[in-house]
Design a protein around this motif. Structure first.
Motif, short mmCIF file in Angstrom:
data_model
loop_
_atom_site.label_atom_id
_atom_site.label_comp_id
_atom_site.label_asym_id
_atom_site.label_seq_id
_atom_site.Cartn_x
_atom_site.Cartn_y
_atom_site.Cartn_z
N TRP A 110 -2.31 34.92 -17.32
CA TRP A 110 -2.11 35.25 -16.17
C TRP A 110 -1.55 33.42 -15.75
CZ3 TRP A 110 -3.20 34.57 -10.92
CH2 TRP A 110 -2.41 35.25 -10.17
N ALA A 111 -2.80 33.05 -15.13
CA ALA A 111 -2.54 31.11 -14.64
C ALA A 111 -1.71 30.72 -15.62
CB ALA A 111 -3.33 30.59 -14.90
N SER A 112 -1.83 30.74 -16.09
CA SER A 112 -0.20 30.12 -17.45
C SER A 112 1.06 29.89 -16.98
CB SER A 112 -0.92 30.23 -18.76
OG SER A 112 0.24 28.99 -19.46
N ALA A 113 1.45 32.04 -17.12
CA ALA A 113 2.09 32.02 -16.56
C ALA A 113 2.76 32.13 -15.33
CB ALA A 113 2.73 34.01 -16.55
N CYS A 114 2.45 32.23 -14.56
CA CYS A 114 2.52 31.75 -13.00
C CYS A 114 2.73 29.99 -12.92
CB CYS A 114 1.39 32.13 -11.89
SG CYS A 114 1.08 33.02 -11.69
N MET A 115 1.82 28.90 -13.70
CA MET A 115 2.68 27.93 -13.57
C MET A 115 4.34 27.69 -14.61
SD MET A 115 -0.20 25.01 -15.23
CE MET A 115 0.04 24.83 -16.57
N GLY A 116 4.61 28.55 -15.50
CA GLY A 116 5.78 28.16 -15.88
C GLY A 116 6.33 28.54 -14.42
N LEU A 117 6.60 29.51 -14.18
CA LEU A 117 7.37 29.90 -12.93
C LEU A 117 7.06 28.82 -12.43
CD1 LEU A 117 5.77 33.43 -12.47
CD2 LEU A 117 8.44 32.64 -13.18
N ALA A 118 6.52 28.52 -11.91
CA ALA A 118 6.84 27.39 -10.82
C ALA A 118 7.62 26.13 -11.72
CB ALA A 118 4.93 26.43 -10.76
N ILE A 119 7.47 25.76 -12.27
CA ILE A 119 8.04 24.87 -13.45
C ILE A 119 9.54 24.96 -13.54
CG2 ILE A 119 8.41 23.70 -15.40
CD1 ILE A 119 5.34 23.75 -16.23
N GLY A 120 9.76 26.57 -14.07
CA GLY A 120 10.83 26.69 -14.00
C GLY A 120 11.73 27.36 -12.55
N ALA A 121 10.84 26.79 -11.51
CA ALA A 121 11.29 26.65 -10.28
C ALA A 121 11.43 24.87 -9.95
CB ALA A 121 10.80 27.43 -8.96
N GLY A 122 11.08 24.46 -10.47
CA GLY A 122 11.04 22.64 -10.34
C GLY A 122 10.11 22.70 -9.26
N PHE A 123 9.21 23.08 -9.10
CA PHE A 123 7.60 22.54 -8.05
C PHE A 123 6.86 22.24 -8.61
CE2 PHE A 123 5.07 25.39 -4.54
CZ PHE A 123 4.82 23.62 -4.06
N TYR A 124 7.40 20.65 -9.07
CA TYR A 124 6.17 19.89 -9.90
C TYR A 124 5.38 19.72 -9.16
CZ TYR A 124 10.82 19.68 -12.49
OH TYR A 124 12.48 20.22 -13.63
N GLU A 125 5.11 19.45 -8.07
CA GLU A 125 4.05 18.60 -7.52
C GLU A 125 2.73 20.42 -7.75
OE1 GLU A 125 7.56 16.93 -4.89
OE2 GLU A 125 7.10 19.46 -5.89
N CYS A 126 3.32 20.98 -7.45
CA CYS A 126 2.54 22.15 -7.78
C CYS A 126 1.78 22.54 -8.96
CB CYS A 126 3.21 23.81 -7.10
SG CYS A 126 2.41 25.02 -6.96
N VAL A 127 2.37 22.04 -9.40
CA VAL A 127 2.86 22.11 -11.60
C VAL A 127 1.06 21.60 -11.80
CG1 VAL A 127 3.13 21.81 -13.38
CG2 VAL A 127 4.43 23.12 -11.90
N ILE A 128 1.19 19.93 -11.31
CA ILE A 128 0.34 19.01 -11.47
C ILE A 128 -1.13 19.53 -11.51
CG2 ILE A 128 -0.02 16.42 -10.90
CD1 ILE A 128 1.95 17.49 -12.97
N LEU A 129 -0.98 19.65 -9.61
CA LEU A 129 -1.98 20.41 -9.49
C LEU A 129 -2.73 22.05 -9.77
CD1 LEU A 129 -4.30 20.20 -6.66
CD2 LEU A 129 -2.70 21.10 -5.39
N ALA A 130 -1.82 22.48 -10.54
CA ALA A 130 -2.29 23.69 -10.43
C ALA A 130 -2.74 23.61 -12.06
CB ALA A 130 -0.57 24.29 -11.25
N VAL A 131 -2.17 22.50 -12.62
CA VAL A 131 -2.52 22.75 -14.66
C VAL A 131 -3.86 21.63 -14.42
CG1 VAL A 131 -1.72 20.32 -14.87
CG2 VAL A 131 -2.14 22.03 -16.52
#
Length: 195
Positions: A110-131
């Motif tokens: 589920w968290a990986s899917a949410c991370m993918g949604l953030a990547i798809g939306a271009g929210f890169y800063e959030c992705v680095i923190l999320a991973v």
């Protein structure tokens, strides 16, 4: 937000190239840890979930860029979350000893899917923190969980015994250790059931 990344937040050739690759890498990073522990969903599963979610968000942006009818991008994300619920439910099982297995795997998907949604939306800063935080949760905080369980005051005990006559002995042995029994559940095995 970092202004230098604004170009990659738009839907253009570079962002279309970057987002699926980034999703694949980030999902795979989390999946590697799960695969190492031989969990039901591992490297490729996490990679595909994260990349699929990123593609769903990119699809929403693409449809919006065509003009004409506007789409609600949040609907694409909501459908990804619903789909992951189905996939995650398949990784959770209750064993014969009444133990629940696979919850961390389902939560990780589920968290990986949410991370993918953030990547798809271009929210890169959030992705680095999320991973980093997801990796910390599944790999780095096991010692904290183990310490909390070790100091825990309640445990579940699953015991198989031949006869109800043995139950008194088992309860006496548990109480002799200074433990308090809150609940006892007895399930009778059918004669034709295998061991």
């Amino acid at each position: 937000m970092i202004r230098e990344l604004d170009f990659l937040r738009e839907l253009n050739s570079w962002s279309v190239l970057l987002r699926p690759i980034l999703a694949m890498l980030m999902g795979g990073l989390i999946g590697l840890e799960r695969a190492r522990k031989r969990r039901p969903a591992g490297f490729r599963t996490y990679m595909l979930v994260c990349m699929g979610a990123a593609l769903a968000m990119m699809l929403g942006q693409y449809v919006d860029s065509l003009g004409g009818t506007r789409s609600d991008m949040s609907r694409f994300g909501a459908q990804v979350i619903n789909g992951i619920g189905f996939l995650g439910a398949g990784t959770v099982l209750v064993t014969g000893k009444r133990e629940v297995k696979g919850l961390t795997t389902a939560a990780g998907l589920w968290a990986s899917a949410c991370m993918g949604l953030a990547i798809g939306a271009g929210f890169y800063e959030c992705v680095i923190l999320a991973v980093l935080l997801i990796f910390l949760a599944v790999r780095g905080l096991r010692w904290l969980e183990a310490a909390m369980i070790e100091k825990g005051r309640n445990i579940n005990v699953f015991v198989i015994f031949e006869s109800l006559d043995d139950l008194g002995e088992i309860i006496a042995a548990i109480k002799a250790q200074g433990a308090q029994i809150h609940e006892v559940e007895i399930e009778r095995k059918e004669e034709n059931q295998e061991q």
